[in-house]
Design a protein around this motif. Sequence first.
Motif, short mmCIF file in Angstrom:
data_model
loop_
_atom_site.label_atom_id
_atom_site.label_comp_id
_atom_site.label_asym_id
_atom_site.label_seq_id
_atom_site.Cartn_x
_atom_site.Cartn_y
_atom_site.Cartn_z
N ALA A 72 37.13 36.11 33.93
CA ALA A 72 37.54 37.46 34.31
C ALA A 72 38.27 37.45 35.65
CB ALA A 72 36.33 38.37 34.39
N THR A 73 37.82 36.59 36.56
CA THR A 73 38.47 36.46 37.85
C THR A 73 39.91 35.99 37.69
OG1 THR A 73 36.35 36.01 38.91
CG2 THR A 73 38.31 35.30 40.09
N VAL A 74 40.12 35.03 36.80
CA VAL A 74 41.47 34.54 36.53
C VAL A 74 42.32 35.64 35.91
CG1 VAL A 74 42.84 32.89 35.18
CG2 VAL A 74 40.77 32.13 36.35
N ARG A 75 41.74 36.36 34.93
CA ARG A 75 42.48 37.43 34.24
C ARG A 75 42.84 38.58 35.17
NH1 ARG A 75 38.53 37.90 30.47
NH2 ARG A 75 38.61 35.99 29.29
N ASN A 133 49.45 39.08 35.08
CA ASN A 133 49.93 39.36 33.74
C ASN A 133 50.61 38.17 33.06
OD1 ASN A 133 52.12 39.30 35.37
ND2 ASN A 133 52.90 41.32 34.83
N ASP A 134 50.56 37.00 33.62
CA ASP A 134 51.18 35.81 33.04
C ASP A 134 50.11 34.95 32.36
OD1 ASP A 134 52.79 33.72 32.33
OD2 ASP A 134 53.45 33.25 34.37
N SER A 176 50.31 32.65 29.96
CA SER A 176 50.59 31.22 29.80
C SER A 176 50.32 30.46 31.10
CB SER A 176 52.02 31.00 29.32
OG SER A 176 52.94 31.49 30.27
N ALA A 177 50.67 31.07 32.24
CA ALA A 177 50.38 30.44 33.53
C ALA A 177 48.88 30.35 33.76
CB ALA A 177 51.06 31.21 34.65
N GLN A 178 48.14 31.37 33.33
CA GLN A 178 46.68 31.34 33.48
C GLN A 178 46.08 30.23 32.63
OE1 GLN A 178 45.28 35.27 32.53
NE2 GLN A 178 46.28 36.19 34.28
N ALA A 179 46.54 30.09 31.39
CA ALA A 179 46.03 29.04 30.51
C ALA A 179 46.35 27.66 31.08
CB ALA A 179 46.62 29.19 29.11
N THR A 180 47.56 27.48 31.60
CA THR A 180 47.95 26.21 32.20
C THR A 180 47.10 25.91 33.43
OG1 THR A 180 50.20 26.58 31.41
CG2 THR A 180 49.91 24.92 33.12
N PHE A 181 46.83 26.94 34.24
CA PHE A 181 46.01 26.76 35.45
C PHE A 181 44.60 26.33 35.08
CE2 PHE A 181 42.93 28.58 38.41
CZ PHE A 181 43.28 27.89 39.56
N VAL A 182 43.99 27.00 34.12
CA VAL A 182 42.61 26.66 33.72
C VAL A 182 42.58 25.25 33.13
CG1 VAL A 182 40.74 27.25 32.13
CG2 VAL A 182 41.88 29.05 33.42
#
Length: 176
Positions: free
Chosen positions: A146-149, A159-160, A162-168
């Motif tokens: 949730a913090t990432v989202r 709101n990105d 794909s960048a969030q998924a890549t970061f995780v």
Amino acid sequence: MDLRLGPHLRMTSGSWRGDETYVRVKGRWMYLYHAVDARGQTIDFLLSAKHNAAAARRFFRKALKQAHTVNPCTLSVDKNAAYPSAAKIMKNNGELWRFAKLRQVKYLNNIVEQDHRRIKRLVRPGFGFKSFHTARRTIAGYEVMATVRKGQVAVIPANDMSAQATFVAALFGVAA
């Protein structure tokens, strides 16, 4: 997860909202303390078997130890009697800024109350947890994601996806 994400989080503001909710663990209700800042950024959480001043003090101590938090100027909480005594003890011990204002107003906590909805929505289909440690770890995972989202990570926008998924993926060393 908390330890890996911590250095990447944005700093929180000095106005905190704290509250607690209930989570069923092994057929018993446990207390989930939760704090967010004025912008809705997650500060910290604590799962506790007790609902008293010692648990509230433990929660605030844990939140103050986080690298992305600052000592709050104002603490908005509900009418729970444990918060004033915990804040008073922490001010006397020098753990909390002595000029920090504790506000016990029901409606100032709407931000944190809305944050509880997400946890309740995720926990309810599972009919609670089977052990305290499983609950703590699972809720920690929910909170990190949730913090990432919410966009609290300094290097990626909210709101990105794909960048969030890549970061995780990079955080845990797995392929996205």
